[in-house]
Design an enzyme around this catalytic site. Structure first.
Site, PDB file in Angstrom:
ATOM      1  N   LYS A  98       0.822  -1.223   0.000  1.00  0.00           N
ATOM      2  CA  LYS A  98       0.000   0.000   0.000  1.00  0.00           C
ATOM      3  C   LYS A  98       0.845   1.258   0.000  1.00  0.00           C
ATOM      4  CE  LYS A  98      -3.623  -2.018   2.873  1.00  0.00           C
ATOM      5  NZ  LYS A  98      -4.388  -1.893   4.090  1.00  0.00           N
ATOM      6  N   GLY A 108     -12.275  -1.707   9.727  1.00  0.00           N
ATOM      7  CA  GLY A 108     -12.168  -2.980  10.435  1.00  0.00           C
ATOM      8  C   GLY A 108     -13.341  -3.198  11.367  1.00  0.00           C
ATOM      9  N   ARG A 151     -23.792  -2.025  -5.075  1.00  0.00           N
ATOM     10  CA  ARG A 151     -25.096  -1.907  -5.751  1.00  0.00           C
ATOM     11  C   ARG A 151     -25.151  -0.662  -6.620  1.00  0.00           C
ATOM     12  NH1 ARG A 151     -28.980  -5.433  -5.112  1.00  0.00           N
ATOM     13  NH2 ARG A 151     -29.169  -6.715  -3.239  1.00  0.00           N
ATOM     14  N   GLY A 177     -15.518  -4.754   5.543  1.00  0.00           N
ATOM     15  CA  GLY A 177     -16.511  -5.458   6.353  1.00  0.00           C
ATOM     16  C   GLY A 177     -16.800  -6.874   5.886  1.00  0.00           C
ATOM     17  N   GLY A 219      -9.910  -8.046   5.535  1.00  0.00           N
ATOM     18  CA  GLY A 219      -9.001  -7.350   6.450  1.00  0.00           C
ATOM     19  C   GLY A 219      -8.236  -8.310   7.355  1.00  0.00           C
ATOM     20  N   SER A 220      -7.139  -7.818   7.937  1.00  0.00           N
ATOM     21  CA  SER A 220      -6.248  -8.680   8.725  1.00  0.00           C
ATOM     22  C   SER A 220      -6.860  -9.117  10.050  1.00  0.00           C
ATOM     23  CB  SER A 220      -4.913  -7.965   8.972  1.00  0.00           C
ATOM     24  OG  SER A 220      -5.154  -6.757   9.648  1.00  0.00           O
TER      25      SER A 220
HETATM   26  O1  LIG Z   1      -6.190  -3.819   3.000  1.00  0.00           O
HETATM   27  C1  LIG Z   1      -7.290  -3.764   2.630  1.00  0.00           C
HETATM   28  C2  LIG Z   1      -7.644  -3.067   1.396  1.00  0.00           C
HETATM   29  O2  LIG Z   1      -6.479  -2.495   0.862  1.00  0.00           O
HETATM   30  C3  LIG Z   1      -8.311  -4.464   3.431  1.00  0.00           C
HETATM   31  O3  LIG Z   1      -8.496  -5.686   2.872  1.00  0.00           O
HETATM   32  C4  LIG Z   1      -9.544  -3.705   3.584  1.00  0.00           C
HETATM   33  O4  LIG Z   1      -9.242  -2.573   4.340  1.00  0.00           O
HETATM   34  C5  LIG Z   1     -10.568  -4.563   4.284  1.00  0.00           C
HETATM   35  O5  LIG Z   1     -11.313  -3.804   5.170  1.00  0.00           O
HETATM   36  P1  LIG Z   1     -11.941  -4.497   6.486  1.00  0.00           P
HETATM   37  O6  LIG Z   1     -10.845  -4.586   7.483  1.00  0.00           O
HETATM   38  O7  LIG Z   1     -13.054  -3.570   6.886  1.00  0.00           O
HETATM   39  O8  LIG Z   1     -12.450  -5.838   6.060  1.00  0.00           O
END
Ligand SMILES: O=C(CO)[C@H](O)[C@H](O)COP(=O)(O)O
Length: 306
Positions: A96, A169, A181, A230, A251-252
């Site tokens: 990133k 997150g 949508r 999400g 996300g992580s």
């Molecule tokens: O790094 C990401 C995108 O570049 C993540 O995958 C994205 O931020 C996912 O978001 P969330 O934590 O809400 O699932």
């Protein structure tokens, strides 16, 4: 390799890599991104997480540093972490850069990453300009919240688009659903529109007319489009696929669960078999234990407790 339609969109563009020091044609970058279709990309913060994501069948990983202390700026990850992860896995690695920060992108390109994500999750570096992605050999991923911003990012050279919602997150998928949508709805309107109506439609969505017209001609979005924000469960992932996305970003937070391999594997299975409720039911079974605490920020946990 990009298909003919996408090459046509590229070659018809008024601004092309050829006019922008073209080190790697846009059509090739779009083709590379197409190889990720039908996959799940996992955000990772460590080498161990990267290995789990690869073993579970993730199509790529996106490297992040742990979130900075509250209020501090979030920047590109340490290049040594990216190189270490790159050595540890064989799936594509995405790193990133801050929005508009073309120097971070130049540095990341030297690490040999497979894609750069010009990410809204990091603190924006330039409030007015995104990176001119045509100046880079490496393909770029960019976020959008609608068809207009998607086509703007494509014009700047994005080869893969994240249709994104709430990226904090929080585990809240509603904003992502709204934006997916909106893109799909606008596509349906555009493809059924009279050619004469495209001028004012392009103005309405603040997108370059020629790209809007070419998208109408193609009858589909010009680049691979994933959903992000999400997406926590196999059902969430399949939901995004059934709404028309080519894949998902996860996300992580998923690595905070009791069995991260099972969870990542379940999401991969859900993306692959998104229209088969039986597979989705099986993938969802292993997860109940970990579901409760996952992705709830402290204030939201309080909200549930009161
Ligand atoms: O790094 C990401 C995108 O570049 C993540 O995958 C994205 O931020 C996912 O978001 P969330 O934590 O809400 O699932």
């Amino acid at each position: 390799m990009a298909d003919d339609g996408v090459v046509a969109v590229y070659t018809n563009n008024a601004i092309t890599d050829a006019t922008m020091k073209n080190p790697n044609p846009f059509s090739i970058k779009v083709g590379m991104a197409q190889m990720l279709r039908g996959g799940a990309v996992f955000e990772v913060t460590t080498v161990e997480q990267a290995k789990i994501a690869e073993e579970a069948g993730g199509c790529a990983i996106v490297v992040s540093e742990l979130p900075p202390v509250q209020g501090a700026a979030a920047r590109m990850a340490d290049p040594s972490l990216i190189k270490e992860i790159k050595r540890a896995v064989s799936i594509p690695v995405i790193a990133k850069a801050r929005v508009g920060h073309f120097v971070e992108a130049q540095i990341l390109e030297t690490t040999g990453v497979d894609y750069i994500d010009e990410s809204e999750v990091l603190t924006p570096a330039d409030e007015d300009h995104h990176i001119n992605k045509h100046n880079f050999r490496v393909p770029f991923v960019c976020g959008c919240n609608g068809l207009g911003t998607m086509l703007m990012r494509v014009r700047e050279g994005a080869a893969l688009i994240r249709i994104e919602g709430d990226l904090s997150g929080s585990g809240n998928i509603a904003e992502t659903v709204r934006n997916v949508r909106s893109v799909m709805g606008d596509m349906r309107v555009l493809t059924n529109m009279d050619d004469d109506e495209v001028f004012s439609f392009a103005k309405k969505i603040s997108a370059p007319y020629d790209l809007v017209a070419q998208t109408k001609q193609l009858g589909r979005l010009p680049v691979v489009h994933f959903a992000a924000g999400g997406i926590v469960t196999p059902a969430d992932a399949a939901f995004m696929m059934q709404l028309g996305c080519d894949g998902v970003f996860v996300g992580s937070e998923i690595f905070n669960s009791a069995d991260p391999y099972k969870r990542t594997r379940a999401i991969v299975q859900a993306v692959r078999h998104y229209s088969d409720p039986h597979v989705l039911a099986e993938a969802s079974c292993v997860l109940v234990d970990a579901m409760a605490g996952l992705n709830l920020s402290e204030d939201r946990v309080e909200q549930y407790e009161t």
